[in-house]
Design an enzyme around this catalytic site. Structure first.
Site, short mmCIF file in Angstrom:
data_model
loop_
_atom_site.label_atom_id
_atom_site.label_comp_id
_atom_site.label_asym_id
_atom_site.label_seq_id
_atom_site.Cartn_x
_atom_site.Cartn_y
_atom_site.Cartn_z
N THR A 158 44.80 42.64 36.86
CA THR A 158 45.66 43.79 36.57
C THR A 158 47.12 43.35 36.42
O THR A 158 47.58 42.43 37.11
CB THR A 158 45.53 44.85 37.68
OG1 THR A 158 46.58 45.80 37.54
CG2 THR A 158 45.60 44.26 39.07
N SER A 193 50.29 47.69 45.94
CA SER A 193 49.27 48.43 46.70
C SER A 193 48.29 47.40 47.25
O SER A 193 48.27 46.25 46.79
CB SER A 193 48.51 49.44 45.82
OG SER A 193 47.48 48.80 45.10
N TYR A 195 45.07 47.61 46.84
CA TYR A 195 44.14 47.34 45.73
C TYR A 195 44.68 46.18 44.89
O TYR A 195 43.97 45.21 44.60
CB TYR A 195 43.94 48.60 44.87
CG TYR A 195 43.61 48.24 43.44
CD1 TYR A 195 42.37 47.70 43.12
CD2 TYR A 195 44.57 48.36 42.42
CE1 TYR A 195 42.08 47.30 41.82
CE2 TYR A 195 44.29 47.97 41.13
CZ TYR A 195 43.05 47.44 40.84
OH TYR A 195 42.78 47.02 39.55
N HIS A 196 45.94 46.30 44.49
CA HIS A 196 46.53 45.25 43.65
C HIS A 196 46.56 43.90 44.39
O HIS A 196 46.40 42.84 43.80
CB HIS A 196 47.94 45.65 43.18
CG HIS A 196 47.95 46.75 42.15
ND1 HIS A 196 48.14 48.07 42.48
CD2 HIS A 196 47.77 46.73 40.81
CE1 HIS A 196 48.10 48.81 41.37
NE2 HIS A 196 47.87 48.02 40.35
N LYS A 199 43.43 42.08 43.95
CA LYS A 199 43.30 41.47 42.62
C LYS A 199 44.04 40.11 42.58
O LYS A 199 43.59 39.18 41.93
CB LYS A 199 43.85 42.40 41.53
CG LYS A 199 43.23 43.77 41.49
CD LYS A 199 41.76 43.77 41.17
CE LYS A 199 41.49 43.70 39.69
NZ LYS A 199 40.06 43.95 39.37
#
Ligand code: USQ
Length: 395
Positions: A158, A193, A195-196, A199
């Protein structure tokens, strides 16, 4: 035609990718544990329209096209589920019980918890995100190391891995000169975040795998995706992808379109100067296709920035407002206090030439594209639940 394995094949991008490759004559296998669907039920966030199960969708696809998408319902955080896909033991779903026909040449890894707000609801959802995303990536890395080193891994990264630095963002790598010497490193990462953050960790895991075991990896740094229909879904509504418009799983432009139709003031967070790189769902498919056609080399972590154009949240809201007005909607912008901790006014200059050079032909965000989305949403207006649009997950 090669065998493509799609991890996370039930998701917003996974299912359209499966049909895309199947339509082009590839052998396609999809794996999913219905994480996204179950999370939507648990968190009580509605989808725009009901979507048949993955097994049902594969059956409908087969009925309409004669082509087969093999389905395995399984949890890829379990290493045995992952390993059976590469060591020849896979037992596909009882509903589509077909013979295993060989180890995939390409694996597309979408099997991740994809939402920044989900990852920050509380410590429990943070743990689920870390556990799911890192275990699946690690299981994939080891399965390929142990059974199938030539398989090309295409992983969805991302753009949010880079954050919003005050310098131009390169495609994955940067050359640094320090005290008279130079070397090439991963471009600095700084997530906004958890989530990031997962990644970023995925990227690091697979970079390790490329260095240690010569794995072939393409990492696609994707921006927020918008859109509903793809060439393949147009043949039957039941083949449409999962479409979320809620605060957790909906992405900004998809949300704004639903808000316009629902007569709900557009939820622009903060000043609205947050700028990101965006792409049409049809371009995600092209990007995966071009990456599949030209594999990364052994030991290479090849990184592309997968975006087609950049917009601020305000610019997106204004575009939706303009097109909405032309179609008779009264679209109002509402600058909410930003529930996220992010820069609202910042420099943003990413480089994104690589995929275009590979042959991707961008679909830009035109009024026609916005009108097409408005039409599908209008047709499903009765399903929109206004109460799920904004609940205020903050961090
Ligand atoms: N935003 C609003 N209003 C909304 C929703 C979002 O102003 O109603 C703003 C956010 O504050 C943010 C931007 O729009 O600045 C993008 O938010 P988003 O929810 O569309 O996207 P994001 O949380 O960044 O995550 C999405 C996908 C994720 C993917 C990522 C790419 O959910 O899977 O990795 O886009 S990127 O943003 O480049 O990191």
């Amino acid at each position: 035609m090669s065998h493509i394995l799609i991890l996370g094949g039930d998701g917003y991008l996974g299912w359209p990718t499966a049909m895309y490759f199947s339509n082009r004559g590839h052998e396609v296998t999809v794996v999913d544990n219905y994480f996204r669907r179950n999370a939507c039920v648990e968190l009580d966030v509605g989808m725009l329209y009901p979507v048949p199960t993955l097994i049902e969708r594969a059956r409908i696809w087969h009925e309409l096209t004669g082509k087969e998408i093999k389905v395995l319902i399984g949890d890829l955080t379990d290493p045995e589920v992952m390993r059976c896909l590469f060591d020849g033991r896979a037992e596909y779903s009882w509903a589509l019980n077909k013979n295993f026909t060989g180890i995939p040449e390409t694996v597309v890894h979408y099997a991740e918890q994809p939402s920044a707000p989900y990852s920050l609801i509380n410590y429990k959802y943070a743990n689920i995100t870390l556990q799911n995303n890192l275990l699946v990536t690690n299981n994939l890395m080891f399965a390929i190391r142990d059974f199938s080193r030539d398989t090309h891994i295409i992983k969805l990264g991302t753009m949010g891995e880079y954050g919003t630095p005050d310098i131009d963002i390169e495609e994955g790598w940067i050359e640094i000169e320090h005290k008279g010497r130079k070397d090439k490193f991963l471009f600095p990462r700084q997530a906004s975040s958890l989530y990031h953050t997962t990644k970023i960790m995925d990227t690091d895991l697979l970079w390790f795998g490329a260095r240690m075991w010569d794995l072939r990896v393409t990492d696609l740094m994707q921006g927020p995706v918008y859109g509903i229909e793809t060439e393949e879904s147009k043949i039957d509504e039941r083949l449409r992808t999962i479409f979320n418009y809620d605060e957790i799983f909906g992405t900004i432009l998809n949300r704004f379109i639903v808000q316009a139709v629902a007569d709900y003031p557009l939820t622009v967070y903060g000043k609205g100067g947050q700028t990101r790189g965006y792409l049409n769902i049809n371009d995600t498919l092209q990007c995966i296709h071009m990456s599949e056609q030209s594999s990364a080399q052994c030991g290479e972590l090849r990184i592309f920035n997968q975006i087609m154009e950049t917009f601020s949240a305000n610019e997106l809201a204004e575009k939706v407002q303009d097109v909405g007005k032309m179609r008779g909607y009264n679209v109002v912008l509402n600058h909410l206090e930003n529930p996220r901790k992010e820069a609202e006014d910042h420099y943003y200059s990413p480089n994104y030439k690589g995929l275009i050079e590979l042959g991707v032909k961008p679909h830009y965000l035109t009024n026609e594209v916005l009108e097409g989305m408005l039409q599908v949403v209008q047709d499903n207006k009765k399903n929109i639940r206004k109460e799920v649009i904004f609940r205020g997950i903050t961090w």
